[in-house]
Scaffold this motif. Structure first.
Motif, PDB file in Angstrom:
ATOM      1  N   VAL A   1       0.856  -1.185   0.000  1.00  0.00           N
ATOM      2  CA  VAL A   1       0.000   0.000   0.000  1.00  0.00           C
ATOM      3  C   VAL A   1       0.893   1.237   0.000  1.00  0.00           C
ATOM      4  O   VAL A   1       2.119   1.142   0.091  1.00  0.00           O
ATOM      5  CB  VAL A   1      -0.930   0.029   1.237  1.00  0.00           C
ATOM      6  CG1 VAL A   1      -1.881  -1.165   1.238  1.00  0.00           C
ATOM      7  CG2 VAL A   1      -0.117   0.053   2.537  1.00  0.00           C
ATOM      8  N   SER A   2       0.279   2.403  -0.073  1.00  0.00           N
ATOM      9  CA  SER A   2       1.051   3.648  -0.045  1.00  0.00           C
ATOM     10  C   SER A   2       1.409   4.032   1.385  1.00  0.00           C
ATOM     11  O   SER A   2       0.781   3.569   2.346  1.00  0.00           O
ATOM     12  CB  SER A   2       0.243   4.785  -0.674  1.00  0.00           C
ATOM     13  OG  SER A   2      -0.872   5.111   0.151  1.00  0.00           O
ATOM     14  N   ARG A   3       2.404   4.906   1.535  1.00  0.00           N
ATOM     15  CA  ARG A   3       2.772   5.394   2.871  1.00  0.00           C
ATOM     16  C   ARG A   3       1.631   6.207   3.486  1.00  0.00           C
ATOM     17  O   ARG A   3       1.432   6.186   4.698  1.00  0.00           O
ATOM     18  CB  ARG A   3       4.033   6.256   2.801  1.00  0.00           C
ATOM     19  CG  ARG A   3       5.283   5.454   2.488  1.00  0.00           C
ATOM     20  CD  ARG A   3       6.534   6.315   2.552  1.00  0.00           C
ATOM     21  NE  ARG A   3       6.799   6.818   3.899  1.00  0.00           N
ATOM     22  CZ  ARG A   3       7.853   7.559   4.211  1.00  0.00           C
ATOM     23  NH1 ARG A   3       8.731   7.919   3.268  1.00  0.00           N
ATOM     24  NH2 ARG A   3       8.036   7.984   5.452  1.00  0.00           N
ATOM     25  N   ALA A   4       0.880   6.892   2.614  1.00  0.00           N
ATOM     26  CA  ALA A   4      -0.264   7.657   3.120  1.00  0.00           C
ATOM     27  C   ALA A   4      -1.282   6.725   3.761  1.00  0.00           C
ATOM     28  O   ALA A   4      -1.836   7.012   4.832  1.00  0.00           O
ATOM     29  CB  ALA A   4      -0.910   8.458   1.998  1.00  0.00           C
ATOM     30  N   THR A   5      -1.512   5.570   3.112  1.00  0.00           N
ATOM     31  CA  THR A   5      -2.465   4.604   3.668  1.00  0.00           C
ATOM     32  C   THR A   5      -1.977   4.085   5.016  1.00  0.00           C
ATOM     33  O   THR A   5      -2.751   3.949   5.967  1.00  0.00           O
ATOM     34  CB  THR A   5      -2.675   3.433   2.697  1.00  0.00           C
ATOM     35  OG1 THR A   5      -3.239   3.936   1.491  1.00  0.00           O
ATOM     36  CG2 THR A   5      -3.601   2.383   3.289  1.00  0.00           C
TER      37      THR A   5
ATOM     38  N   HIS B   1     -12.549   9.734   8.468  1.00  0.00           N
ATOM     39  CA  HIS B   1     -13.070  10.088   7.146  1.00  0.00           C
ATOM     40  C   HIS B   1     -12.214   9.529   6.003  1.00  0.00           C
ATOM     41  O   HIS B   1     -12.163  10.111   4.918  1.00  0.00           O
ATOM     42  CB  HIS B   1     -13.215  11.614   6.991  1.00  0.00           C
ATOM     43  CG  HIS B   1     -13.876  12.283   8.148  1.00  0.00           C
ATOM     44  ND1 HIS B   1     -15.125  11.910   8.612  1.00  0.00           N
ATOM     45  CD2 HIS B   1     -13.431  13.290   8.967  1.00  0.00           C
ATOM     46  CE1 HIS B   1     -15.444  12.675   9.648  1.00  0.00           C
ATOM     47  NE2 HIS B   1     -14.437  13.508   9.884  1.00  0.00           N
ATOM     48  N   GLN B   2     -11.536   8.411   6.227  1.00  0.00           N
ATOM     49  CA  GLN B   2     -10.756   7.760   5.162  1.00  0.00           C
ATOM     50  C   GLN B   2     -11.443   6.435   4.797  1.00  0.00           C
ATOM     51  O   GLN B   2     -11.650   5.588   5.657  1.00  0.00           O
ATOM     52  CB  GLN B   2      -9.321   7.503   5.627  1.00  0.00           C
ATOM     53  CG  GLN B   2      -8.550   8.761   5.992  1.00  0.00           C
ATOM     54  CD  GLN B   2      -8.394   9.704   4.820  1.00  0.00           C
ATOM     55  OE1 GLN B   2      -8.140   9.276   3.697  1.00  0.00           O
ATOM     56  NE2 GLN B   2      -8.547  10.999   5.078  1.00  0.00           N
ATOM     57  N   LYS B   3     -11.788   6.286   3.523  1.00  0.00           N
ATOM     58  CA  LYS B   3     -12.504   5.081   3.073  1.00  0.00           C
ATOM     59  C   LYS B   3     -11.492   3.986   2.709  1.00  0.00           C
ATOM     60  O   LYS B   3     -11.165   3.775   1.537  1.00  0.00           O
ATOM     61  CB  LYS B   3     -13.407   5.421   1.892  1.00  0.00           C
ATOM     62  CG  LYS B   3     -14.516   6.412   2.248  1.00  0.00           C
ATOM     63  CD  LYS B   3     -15.397   6.733   1.044  1.00  0.00           C
ATOM     64  CE  LYS B   3     -16.497   7.707   1.418  1.00  0.00           C
ATOM     65  NZ  LYS B   3     -17.363   8.043   0.239  1.00  0.00           N
ATOM     66  N   ILE B   4     -11.022   3.315   3.732  1.00  0.00           N
ATOM     67  CA  ILE B   4     -10.031   2.247   3.534  1.00  0.00           C
ATOM     68  C   ILE B   4     -10.695   0.926   3.922  1.00  0.00           C
ATOM     69  O   ILE B   4     -11.227   0.802   5.029  1.00  0.00           O
ATOM     70  CB  ILE B   4      -8.783   2.490   4.412  1.00  0.00           C
ATOM     71  CG1 ILE B   4      -8.134   3.829   4.041  1.00  0.00           C
ATOM     72  CG2 ILE B   4      -7.782   1.351   4.263  1.00  0.00           C
ATOM     73  CD1 ILE B   4      -6.997   4.232   4.957  1.00  0.00           C
TER      74      ILE B   4
ATOM     75  N   THR C   1     -10.165  -4.987   5.231  1.00  0.00           N
ATOM     76  CA  THR C   1      -9.106  -5.980   4.963  1.00  0.00           C
ATOM     77  C   THR C   1      -7.745  -5.296   4.800  1.00  0.00           C
ATOM     78  O   THR C   1      -6.717  -5.818   5.247  1.00  0.00           O
ATOM     79  CB  THR C   1      -9.430  -6.776   3.689  1.00  0.00           C
ATOM     80  OG1 THR C   1      -9.665  -5.857   2.596  1.00  0.00           O
ATOM     81  CG2 THR C   1     -10.657  -7.651   3.908  1.00  0.00           C
ATOM     82  N   THR C   2      -7.747  -4.111   4.170  1.00  0.00           N
ATOM     83  CA  THR C   2      -6.500  -3.356   4.009  1.00  0.00           C
ATOM     84  C   THR C   2      -5.996  -2.858   5.368  1.00  0.00           C
ATOM     85  O   THR C   2      -4.799  -2.921   5.669  1.00  0.00           O
ATOM     86  CB  THR C   2      -6.709  -2.166   3.060  1.00  0.00           C
ATOM     87  OG1 THR C   2      -7.169  -2.644   1.792  1.00  0.00           O
ATOM     88  CG2 THR C   2      -5.416  -1.382   2.869  1.00  0.00           C
TER      89      THR C   2
ATOM     90  N   TRP D   1      -2.039  -3.328   9.859  1.00  0.00           N
ATOM     91  CA  TRP D   1      -1.765  -3.586  11.278  1.00  0.00           C
ATOM     92  C   TRP D   1      -0.917  -4.842  11.448  1.00  0.00           C
ATOM     93  O   TRP D   1       0.047  -4.863  12.236  1.00  0.00           O
ATOM     94  CB  TRP D   1      -3.077  -3.730  12.054  1.00  0.00           C
ATOM     95  CG  TRP D   1      -3.738  -2.428  12.407  1.00  0.00           C
ATOM     96  CD1 TRP D   1      -4.915  -1.945  11.926  1.00  0.00           C
ATOM     97  CD2 TRP D   1      -3.245  -1.431  13.309  1.00  0.00           C
ATOM     98  NE1 TRP D   1      -5.192  -0.718  12.464  1.00  0.00           N
ATOM     99  CE2 TRP D   1      -4.184  -0.374  13.327  1.00  0.00           C
ATOM    100  CE3 TRP D   1      -2.106  -1.327  14.095  1.00  0.00           C
ATOM    101  CZ2 TRP D   1      -4.021   0.772  14.102  1.00  0.00           C
ATOM    102  CZ3 TRP D   1      -1.943  -0.188  14.885  1.00  0.00           C
ATOM    103  CH2 TRP D   1      -2.887   0.842  14.888  1.00  0.00           C
ATOM    104  N   ASP D   2      -1.274  -5.884  10.730  1.00  0.00           N
ATOM    105  CA  ASP D   2      -0.531  -7.148  10.842  1.00  0.00           C
ATOM    106  C   ASP D   2       0.917  -6.971  10.385  1.00  0.00           C
ATOM    107  O   ASP D   2       1.849  -7.497  11.005  1.00  0.00           O
ATOM    108  CB  ASP D   2      -1.215  -8.237  10.004  1.00  0.00           C
ATOM    109  CG  ASP D   2      -2.545  -8.674  10.596  1.00  0.00           C
ATOM    110  OD1 ASP D   2      -2.803  -8.336  11.769  1.00  0.00           O
ATOM    111  OD2 ASP D   2      -3.321  -9.338   9.875  1.00  0.00           O
ATOM    112  N   THR D   3       1.116  -6.230   9.288  1.00  0.00           N
ATOM    113  CA  THR D   3       2.475  -6.012   8.769  1.00  0.00           C
ATOM    114  C   THR D   3       3.299  -5.196   9.751  1.00  0.00           C
ATOM    115  O   THR D   3       4.475  -5.492  10.007  1.00  0.00           O
ATOM    116  CB  THR D   3       2.419  -5.298   7.411  1.00  0.00           C
ATOM    117  OG1 THR D   3       1.632  -6.068   6.497  1.00  0.00           O
ATOM    118  CG2 THR D   3       3.819  -5.096   6.846  1.00  0.00           C
TER     119      THR D   3
END
Length: 332
Positions: free
Chosen positions: A18-22, A32-35, A38-39, A44-46
């Motif tokens: 994923v991106s660093r922003a994510t 207010h972030q539509k993530i 599962t992502t 979190w797991d990583t």
């Protein structure tokens, strides 16, 4: 990661795909972030697998302040009651997302100014008063809240946030019904004056209200021989002392030891009441009557005042709520 360097958010982003922003949005729980869930879980797991810990400095820059509250302890013995209060303050601040870091001024501790400059706390909570120059330097450096539990902050006189006078008053009222002359067992550590003096003032106030003589004040060391000297002085006074209010349970236990050394007992020869209800109070011979207080409520109230001040809210000037009671045992 096995090269010994610090794991960064870029490492987490690369491993999670994923991106660093994510990564930043997920780990900081940015609203207010539509993530997708599962992502979020993958990030979190990583982060957990790589051992990623967000940089405190980066977080402070992002938030405009750190999440640290620096607790300044005077040169006091860190025993049962103070240790319990530190733990309860730690828990209370944690509930607000703040980390309570404690520093003792006991020699040869690192100079205070060096410490707060390196830690850059959001707030400073001191147990006793701060020098005017220190408080002004902290505020000039951007520390938003400088607060003391006892004494003044930066030379600004105000009532203590935790009142000690009611403790002495409660002790005196407990003994006054059966004793016409009270003594006060004062600690022999000068640094405790900020607590001991207002407790003594509480005893004096009650004696004046009840038209009793001013309490006979003796400094009592934490050894049986020195305590025995104080006991002998109380009993030999022109108007003998028959009931003693002790600064705390440790001093009260010393008085009991002094009585034992002289072949005397409480309460037959001298009634004794302490303060703090430490575990050894119930094990003393005789078991010690003592004042207890709700330190957990004090800790939560202090944390709330710091948090409210950080939020720009007006906090009350009166002391925090402090519920007192007496464990009546056999020493009175």
């Amino acid at each position: 990661m096995s090269d010994g360097r610090r794991v960064t958010s870029a490492d987490v982003a690369r491993e999670a795909g994923v991106s660093r922003a994510t990564v930043s949005y997920v780990l900081n729980d940015t609203p207010h972030q539509k993530i997708p869930e599962t992502t979020r879980q993958r990030v979190w797991d990583t982060a957990a697998r790589l051992g990623y810990a967000p940089s405190a400095a980066a977080r402070a820059l992002r938030m405009g302040r750190s999440d640290i509250v620096l607790g300044l302890l005077p040169d006091w013995p860190i025993e049962h009651v103070l240790g319990r209060l530190i733990q309860q303050l730690t828990n209370a601040f944690a509930e607000h997302g703040l980390t309570f870091v404690v520093h003792s001024s006991a020699h040869p501790a690192r100079p205070l100014r060096e410490l707060w400059k390196s830690v850059t706390p959001a707030a400073v909570l001191a147990l006793q008063e701060l020098a005017d120059t220190e408080a002004r330097a902290m505020r000039a450096a951007g520390i938003e809240v400088v607060m003391t539990m006892h004494g003044s902050t930066g030379g600004e006189p105000r009532p203590a946030l935790v009142a000690e006078q009611p403790i002495g008053a409660l002790q005196a009222r407990h003994l006054a019904g059966y004793h016409q002359r009270l003594g006060y067992a004062y600690p022999d550590l000068p640094g405790l004056d900020v607590l001991a003096q207002p407790r003594l003032d509480g005893v004096r106030k009650v004696c004046a209200e009840l038209d009793l003589p001013d309490p006979d004040v003796r400094t009592v060391p934490l050894d049986a021989r020195g305590a025995a000297d104080a006991v002998e002085a109380w009993l030999a006074a022109d108007t003998p002392v028959t009931g003693v209010c002790a600064f705390n349970d440790d001093i009260a236990l010393a008085v009991l030891a002094g009585l034992s050394r002289l072949g005397l007992r409480a309460p037959q020869d001298l009634a004794v009441i302490g303060c703090d209800d430490i575990p050894n109070a119930a094990l003393a011979q005789p078991p010690l009557t003592t004042v207890f207080r709700d330190t957990n409520t004090i800790a939560r109230s202090m944390a709330r005042r710091v948090v409210d001040t950080l939020a720009g809210k007006q906090i009350p000037a009166e002391p925090v709520r402090d519920e007192l009671g007496i464990r009546i045992r056999e020493s009175t």
